[in-house]
Write an enzyme that holds these catalytic residues in place. Structure first.
Site, PDB file in Angstrom:
ATOM      1  N   HIS A 282       8.893  68.451 -47.424  1.00 12.80           N
ATOM      2  CA  HIS A 282       9.394  67.395 -48.316  1.00 12.80           C
ATOM      3  C   HIS A 282       9.013  65.987 -47.848  1.00 12.80           C
ATOM      4  O   HIS A 282       9.222  65.024 -48.564  1.00 12.80           O
ATOM      5  CB  HIS A 282      10.912  67.525 -48.537  1.00 12.80           C
ATOM      6  CG  HIS A 282      11.778  67.251 -47.347  1.00 12.80           C
ATOM      7  ND1 HIS A 282      12.946  67.938 -47.102  1.00 12.80           N
ATOM      8  CD2 HIS A 282      11.683  66.356 -46.330  1.00 12.80           C
ATOM      9  CE1 HIS A 282      13.521  67.464 -46.016  1.00 12.80           C
ATOM     10  NE2 HIS A 282      12.767  66.513 -45.518  1.00 12.80           N
TER      11      HIS A 282
HETATM   12  C1  LIG Z   1      12.466  65.599 -41.423  1.00 11.66           C
HETATM   13  S1  LIG Z   1      12.132  65.975 -39.767  1.00 11.66           S
HETATM   14  C2  LIG Z   1      12.649  67.677 -39.692  1.00 11.66           C
HETATM   15  C3  LIG Z   1      13.026  68.097 -38.310  1.00 11.66           C
HETATM   16  C4  LIG Z   1      13.552  69.537 -38.202  1.00 11.66           C
HETATM   17  N1  LIG Z   1      12.517  70.502 -38.517  1.00 11.66           N
HETATM   18  C5  LIG Z   1      14.745  69.715 -39.104  1.00 11.66           C
HETATM   19  O1  LIG Z   1      14.705  70.558 -40.018  1.00 11.66           O
HETATM   20  O2  LIG Z   1      15.744  69.010 -38.918  1.00 11.66           O
HETATM   21  C6  LIG Z   1      10.368  66.113 -39.704  1.00 11.66           C
HETATM   22  C7  LIG Z   1       9.827  66.254 -38.298  1.00 11.66           C
HETATM   23  O3  LIG Z   1       8.401  66.317 -38.373  1.00 11.66           O
HETATM   24  C8  LIG Z   1       7.885  65.679 -37.214  1.00 11.66           C
HETATM   25  N2  LIG Z   1       6.500  65.248 -37.476  1.00 11.66           N
HETATM   26  C9  LIG Z   1       6.088  64.317 -38.338  1.00 11.66           C
HETATM   27  N3  LIG Z   1       4.759  64.175 -38.278  1.00 11.66           N
HETATM   28  C10 LIG Z   1       4.332  65.049 -37.338  1.00 11.66           C
HETATM   29  C11 LIG Z   1       3.047  65.388 -36.828  1.00 11.66           C
HETATM   30  N4  LIG Z   1       1.942  64.786 -37.306  1.00 11.66           N
HETATM   31  N5  LIG Z   1       2.964  66.342 -35.872  1.00 11.66           N
HETATM   32  C12 LIG Z   1       4.078  66.952 -35.406  1.00 11.66           C
HETATM   33  N6  LIG Z   1       5.333  66.682 -35.867  1.00 11.66           N
HETATM   34  C13 LIG Z   1       5.444  65.745 -36.818  1.00 11.66           C
HETATM   35  C14 LIG Z   1       8.804  64.494 -37.023  1.00 11.66           C
HETATM   36  O4  LIG Z   1       8.720  63.992 -35.675  1.00 11.66           O
HETATM   37  C15 LIG Z   1      10.159  65.079 -37.383  1.00 11.66           C
HETATM   38  O5  LIG Z   1      10.868  65.529 -36.272  1.00 11.66           O
END
Ligand SMILES: C[S@@+](CC[C@H](N)C(=O)[O-])C[C@H]1O[C@@H](n2cnc3c(N)ncnc32)[C@H](O)[C@@H]1O
Length: 335
Positions: A244
């Site tokens: 999302h």
């Molecule tokens: C909305 S959070 C969801 C975290 C967890 N999966 C949850 O359901 O609560 C999205 C996660 O994606 C990680 N993220 C965003 N871009 C990323 C990337 N390019 N590589 C690895 N992780 C990434 C962010 O650091 C964040 O922790």
């Protein structure tokens, strides 16, 4: 556990009233559609707004029974909208919203509609969007804490949905604090997990997993999920609240990387709030999707949309299970 729905729902519905206010007080959308119904493309052209936020806005208005969409995609006002939100009606309620038209959040949503760019999100250096802010220490701490507390509510339901067939090795892509890996590892003693995260959230995950006493079974891999190689030999990949955040092109890239890395017989799990396939609700999801559209490059998707992306990768959704707080867990396997 008692029911925290109200606590989470208000927070997730935060931007919905701003979107409704834009429709009424800035676009006078209902007066315009009453005079000339049109499909989403026509409406985007008429108001010079972008399809992603316009789609989110229309889903919200349909979920509130203010617009309806015909089978051929044309949007019409409903009786309620005609009675209260169209110029000339004796019960015209538009002044009720005109008085809040200049609220900052309202202007933010108008900016998103006009630019398709996430509106302001506070980071250490005033970053323009959530993704940039997440690369700063203070914001990453506070946002990951927000995901973590929500995950403590949702995680047990996710683990329960896997009880019939627990993962051997779980890859938790963009796993945040590791809260879902922790829930799954706590429920299934034979499961080992890897949290794939970017800095600085990787360090938060390391700390959280250690505090849960699961450092021996959950390891953290620092990687950019779009650019770096993914760890191999994981029979189950989890995307929890990740798709999302991204537009469909990026979602397809992530799912393609996952499909390529999954061994034969592997499973892909998508945990998220989902829109109905006909984009008519549910209302909570329609409201939350507005918030996501405002701060990220994504929105909520339906199981049908995700299923179409997976089909192009030779995969299909075989199960949908509720977790909590209106979220679902989709399970996909190779055809
Ligand atoms: C909305 S959070 C969801 C975290 C967890 N999966 C949850 O359901 O609560 C999205 C996660 O994606 C990680 N993220 C965003 N871009 C990323 C990337 N390019 N590589 C690895 N992780 C990434 C962010 O650091 C964040 O922790």
């Amino acid at each position: 556990m008692t029911d925290p729905t109200a606590i989470y729902r208000y927070r997730e519905s935060l931007a919905a009233v701003d979107a409704l206010t834009v429709a009424i007080a800035h676009l006078d959308l209902f007066t315009a559609i009453a005079a000339a119904p049109g499909d989403l493309a026509a409406i985007c052209q008429r108001f010079s707004i972008h399809p992603r936020p316009a789609h989110t806005l229309c889903t919200l208005l349909i979920a509130n029974d203010l617009l309806r969409r015909s089978d051929d995609g044309v949007l019409y006002v409903t009786d309620t909208a005609r009675e209260f939100l169209v110029a000339g009606s004796p019960l015209d309620a538009r002044p009720y919203y005109a008085s809040i038209a200049e609220k900052p959040g309202v202007n933010d949503f108008l900016t998103v509609l006009r630019t398709d760019r996430p509106a302001n999100w506070p980071g250490e250096e005033g970053e323009a969007d959530w993704h940039a802010a997440m690369r700063t220490e203070a914001f990453a701490e506070s946002f990951t804490a927000a995901m973590d507390c929500r995950g403590r509510v949702l995680g047990p339901g996710l683990a329960q949905a896997l009880a019939g067939c627990p993962p051997h090795r779980l890859l938790d892509v963009g796993g945040g604090s590791g809260v879902y890996s922790i829930a799954v590892a706590a429920a299934f003693p034979a499961t080992r997990a890897t949290v794939l995260e970017a800095a600085p959230v990787d360090a938060i995950a390391q700390r959280t997993v250690a505090a849960a006493g699961l450092g021996g079974r959950i390891n953290i891999v620092t990687a950019n999920m779009f650019a770096d190689a993914w760890p191999e030999d994981h029979d189950t990949h989890l995307f929890s609240n990740v798709l999302h955040d991204w537009n469909p092109t990026d979602c397809r890239r992530l799912l393609a990387t996952s499909a390529a890395a999954l061994p034969d017989g592997g499973r892909l799990l998508i945990h998220d709030m989902l829109l109905d396939d006909d984009m008519s609700g549910p209302l909570w999801a329609a409201e939350y999707s507005v918030l996501l559209t405002t701060v990220t490059q994504g929105r909520l998707y339906s199981a049908a949309e995700i299923g179409d992306w997976l089909a192009d990768l030779g995969m299909r959704i075989v199960d949908r299970a509720p977790t909590a707080l209106g979220r679902s867990l989709l399970t996909a396997v190779r055809r």
